[in-house]
Design a protein around this motif. Sequence first.
Motif, PDB file in Angstrom:
ATOM      1  N   PRO A   1     128.759  49.106  56.366  1.00  0.00           N
ATOM      2  CA  PRO A   1     128.942  49.080  54.911  1.00  0.00           C
ATOM      3  C   PRO A   1     130.058  48.132  54.473  1.00  0.00           C
ATOM      4  O   PRO A   1     131.142  48.124  55.052  1.00  0.00           O
ATOM      5  CB  PRO A   1     129.297  50.543  54.593  1.00  0.00           C
ATOM      6  CG  PRO A   1     128.647  51.333  55.675  1.00  0.00           C
ATOM      7  CD  PRO A   1     128.735  50.469  56.907  1.00  0.00           C
ATOM      8  N   TYR A   2     129.757  47.344  53.470  1.00  0.00           N
ATOM      9  CA  TYR A   2     130.676  46.426  52.807  1.00  0.00           C
ATOM     10  C   TYR A   2     131.152  45.280  53.709  1.00  0.00           C
ATOM     11  O   TYR A   2     131.211  44.134  53.276  1.00  0.00           O
ATOM     12  CB  TYR A   2     131.891  47.163  52.231  1.00  0.00           C
ATOM     13  CG  TYR A   2     131.533  48.210  51.217  1.00  0.00           C
ATOM     14  CD1 TYR A   2     131.049  47.865  49.962  1.00  0.00           C
ATOM     15  CD2 TYR A   2     131.639  49.570  51.523  1.00  0.00           C
ATOM     16  CE1 TYR A   2     130.704  48.833  49.028  1.00  0.00           C
ATOM     17  CE2 TYR A   2     131.298  50.549  50.604  1.00  0.00           C
ATOM     18  CZ  TYR A   2     130.832  50.179  49.358  1.00  0.00           C
ATOM     19  OH  TYR A   2     130.481  51.132  48.439  1.00  0.00           O
TER      20      TYR A   2
ATOM     21  N   VAL B   1     132.346  59.632  56.500  1.00  0.00           N
ATOM     22  CA  VAL B   1     132.588  59.292  55.089  1.00  0.00           C
ATOM     23  C   VAL B   1     132.196  60.459  54.190  1.00  0.00           C
ATOM     24  O   VAL B   1     132.929  60.820  53.264  1.00  0.00           O
ATOM     25  CB  VAL B   1     131.828  58.010  54.703  1.00  0.00           C
ATOM     26  CG1 VAL B   1     131.852  57.796  53.200  1.00  0.00           C
ATOM     27  CG2 VAL B   1     132.437  56.806  55.417  1.00  0.00           C
TER      28      VAL B   1
ATOM     29  N   GLU C   1     134.614  62.501  51.620  1.00  0.00           N
ATOM     30  CA  GLU C   1     134.359  62.560  50.176  1.00  0.00           C
ATOM     31  C   GLU C   1     134.225  64.007  49.699  1.00  0.00           C
ATOM     32  O   GLU C   1     134.805  64.388  48.670  1.00  0.00           O
ATOM     33  CB  GLU C   1     133.103  61.759  49.839  1.00  0.00           C
ATOM     34  CG  GLU C   1     133.318  60.257  50.002  1.00  0.00           C
ATOM     35  CD  GLU C   1     132.112  59.428  49.614  1.00  0.00           C
ATOM     36  OE1 GLU C   1     132.300  58.288  49.161  1.00  0.00           O
ATOM     37  OE2 GLU C   1     130.965  59.910  49.768  1.00  0.00           O
TER      38      GLU C   1
ATOM     39  N   THR D   1     135.219  51.721  53.689  1.00  0.00           N
ATOM     40  CA  THR D   1     134.011  52.269  53.056  1.00  0.00           C
ATOM     41  C   THR D   1     134.382  53.308  52.010  1.00  0.00           C
ATOM     42  O   THR D   1     133.850  53.297  50.889  1.00  0.00           O
ATOM     43  CB  THR D   1     133.087  52.897  54.116  1.00  0.00           C
ATOM     44  OG1 THR D   1     132.655  51.874  55.006  1.00  0.00           O
ATOM     45  CG2 THR D   1     131.867  53.531  53.472  1.00  0.00           C
ATOM     46  N   LEU D   2     135.293  54.206  52.345  1.00  0.00           N
ATOM     47  CA  LEU D   2     135.724  55.229  51.385  1.00  0.00           C
ATOM     48  C   LEU D   2     136.298  54.583  50.127  1.00  0.00           C
ATOM     49  O   LEU D   2     135.950  54.972  48.998  1.00  0.00           O
ATOM     50  CB  LEU D   2     136.790  56.128  52.019  1.00  0.00           C
ATOM     51  CG  LEU D   2     136.334  57.360  52.766  1.00  0.00           C
ATOM     52  CD1 LEU D   2     137.532  58.057  53.408  1.00  0.00           C
ATOM     53  CD2 LEU D   2     135.620  58.333  51.830  1.00  0.00           C
TER      54      LEU D   2
ATOM     55  N   SER E   1     133.022  51.465  43.595  1.00  0.00           N
ATOM     56  CA  SER E   1     131.672  51.353  43.027  1.00  0.00           C
ATOM     57  C   SER E   1     131.437  52.362  41.916  1.00  0.00           C
ATOM     58  O   SER E   1     130.479  52.225  41.153  1.00  0.00           O
ATOM     59  CB  SER E   1     130.613  51.536  44.132  1.00  0.00           C
ATOM     60  OG  SER E   1     130.528  52.890  44.536  1.00  0.00           O
ATOM     61  N   HIS E   2     132.283  53.382  41.811  1.00  0.00           N
ATOM     62  CA  HIS E   2     132.189  54.371  40.731  1.00  0.00           C
ATOM     63  C   HIS E   2     133.243  54.139  39.651  1.00  0.00           C
ATOM     64  O   HIS E   2     133.481  55.015  38.814  1.00  0.00           O
ATOM     65  CB  HIS E   2     132.330  55.787  41.307  1.00  0.00           C
ATOM     66  CG  HIS E   2     131.103  56.254  42.016  1.00  0.00           C
ATOM     67  ND1 HIS E   2     131.014  57.476  42.638  1.00  0.00           N
ATOM     68  CD2 HIS E   2     129.897  55.673  42.197  1.00  0.00           C
ATOM     69  CE1 HIS E   2     129.811  57.625  43.176  1.00  0.00           C
ATOM     70  NE2 HIS E   2     129.115  56.533  42.921  1.00  0.00           N
TER      71      HIS E   2
ATOM     72  N   ASN F   1     133.614  52.783  48.105  1.00  0.00           N
ATOM     73  CA  ASN F   1     132.751  53.772  47.442  1.00  0.00           C
ATOM     74  C   ASN F   1     133.380  54.230  46.137  1.00  0.00           C
ATOM     75  O   ASN F   1     132.695  54.375  45.110  1.00  0.00           O
ATOM     76  CB  ASN F   1     132.506  54.968  48.356  1.00  0.00           C
ATOM     77  CG  ASN F   1     131.470  54.696  49.422  1.00  0.00           C
ATOM     78  OD1 ASN F   1     130.856  53.637  49.457  1.00  0.00           O
ATOM     79  ND2 ASN F   1     131.258  55.653  50.296  1.00  0.00           N
TER      80      ASN F   1
ATOM     81  N   HIS G   1     132.208  63.794  40.843  1.00  0.00           N
ATOM     82  CA  HIS G   1     132.727  62.640  41.579  1.00  0.00           C
ATOM     83  C   HIS G   1     134.232  62.753  41.725  1.00  0.00           C
ATOM     84  O   HIS G   1     134.891  63.585  41.092  1.00  0.00           O
ATOM     85  CB  HIS G   1     132.360  61.334  40.871  1.00  0.00           C
ATOM     86  CG  HIS G   1     132.884  61.231  39.464  1.00  0.00           C
ATOM     87  ND1 HIS G   1     134.119  60.709  39.178  1.00  0.00           N
ATOM     88  CD2 HIS G   1     132.334  61.594  38.279  1.00  0.00           C
ATOM     89  CE1 HIS G   1     134.313  60.756  37.859  1.00  0.00           C
ATOM     90  NE2 HIS G   1     133.255  61.282  37.297  1.00  0.00           N
TER      91      HIS G   1
END
Length: 570
Positions: free
Chosen positions: A323-324, A252, A256, A284-285, A291-292, A288, A26
């Motif tokens: 998203p979001y 996205v 990533e 979104t990036l 969320s981690h 994301n 990640h």
Amino acid sequence: MSSVNKYARQYFMPPEPSLGWTQKEHITKAPTWCSVDLRDGNQALVVPMNLDEKLEYFQLLVGIGFKQIEVGFPAASETEYAFLRKLIDENLIPEDVTIQVLTQAREHIIRKTFAALRGVNNAIVHLYNSTSLAQREQVFRSSRQEIVDIAVTGARLFKECAEETEGHFQFQYSPESFTGTEIEFALEICNRVLDVWRPTQNNPVIINLPATVSLSMPHVYASQIEYVSNHLKYRDSVVVSLHPHNDRGTGVADAELGLLAGAQRVEGTLFGNGERTGNVDLITLALNLYSHGVNPELNLQDIPSILAEHQRLTKMEVGKRHPYGGELVFTAFSGSHQDAIAKGMKWREEAQRSHWSVPYLPIDPKDIGREYEGDIIRINSQSGKGGIGYVLEQHYGLDLPREMRETVGYAVKDVSDRLHKELMPNEIYEIFMNQYANIGRPIEFINFRFTQQREFEAVVTIRINDTITDLEGIGNGRLDAISNALLSNLEIEYSDLVYSEHALEIGSKSHAISYIGITAVSDGNTYWACGVDSDIMTSSVKALFSALNKLVLGLGISVSLEDMVNTGQN
């Protein structure tokens, strides 16, 4: 499709394996974010923003926390030039924000760009020329060397203009259409530009590797990024940047994987607004990463407000499932999803867990300004008992027994299906109260009184049609005594009385609600209802009578005191 054979691969793999990014699980920290909304995003609008709108959008980006903001292409139009000068002349650029401008590798455009930047505190000046095989062959009809010469000549002119212009400048170079360029050639032209600029750690250069057109699967882009990143000269003094577009719907993912492959910076836009299918969506990036458990270093606590401002200024609509940011991204209509979310939320509250792990919700909607009520669980004919029960509990404080939720769920879904519409919380509450609460026909409860010897003795007064009578019963508790009065005097048989109650504090002046389920002996079905009253005992009796009436109505029993009452009448 019959024309498929006319398509072939338009991208180029690195000349050696470049798969180190596959060993990383990640992204561990946020990249440097650069918003290109005011240039790439603005030129994609049907009606580009005027000067005042651009200023409002700039202030929106500053408020979100962007430290690098591309403000335009000042040589392209008078509005672009005037906007840049307004920012500089009126001192509207915060000290910790660096603006960025774009210029082609053409002398008169470069000179006009630096003239527009005169007096700026900090600016990134972004040089580009197209390098792809398709562009070289079809548009420019130029050799590799001629394309290199364009970039090198532009890079030299950058140094000359920067020395002549008041301000502090950082240089950036993009081999535009990088994804359609032979990777060795993309590396060569970047290194030739770096040889002109000779970056240092105190004065680094940005090498931007754009997916101007997304041509491959994301893993190919990652390998391309890793190869160039590993072979750039002056690597410790170079910031590798990404600029993914979304032609394949993988913007996205490209970004990533590109970050895993060694990139340190991302250029993109809010909600992905950009040419064709758009730029990579920075929100979104960023979320994301969030969320981690990685701090995105942007202020995204109020996504609804950001979305509203974005849509107002750009006059572009963001999809409801985006998203979001989309209106419905946290919303569950499916019964099984609603049930899992409702149980997960309750479990989290009871277990007092610090880490978020609610089914179907990758982040806590409240962290980005979304509300549980009205955002997460919404009701239509596809909904289930768990979601309907959740809505009644969250909005009205009704904690229905688990067994009761199924029958209430069917009643609500039946109305939604019949009307072909989503039901709002107030409509769900109205259905519940009309069909389950304080049902007074055909057997109407009027009053009760108790005496207690060894057991409770109850006298309950009822009305059927226009006739009133008292029924007597004995039980080990008040409610049991009243239930026995009904069972022993009326020709209605039920068993397995299930009871629960709680204080009612939302949406009503009453203080208590009681739920009762009784099972009809004749068909084995359980009939649920509730009673609402300021007195807990009265609410319990009302619940019992409501359940009895649902049983009578459900079985189609015709009731009258003459036929059903074995005791004397009053």
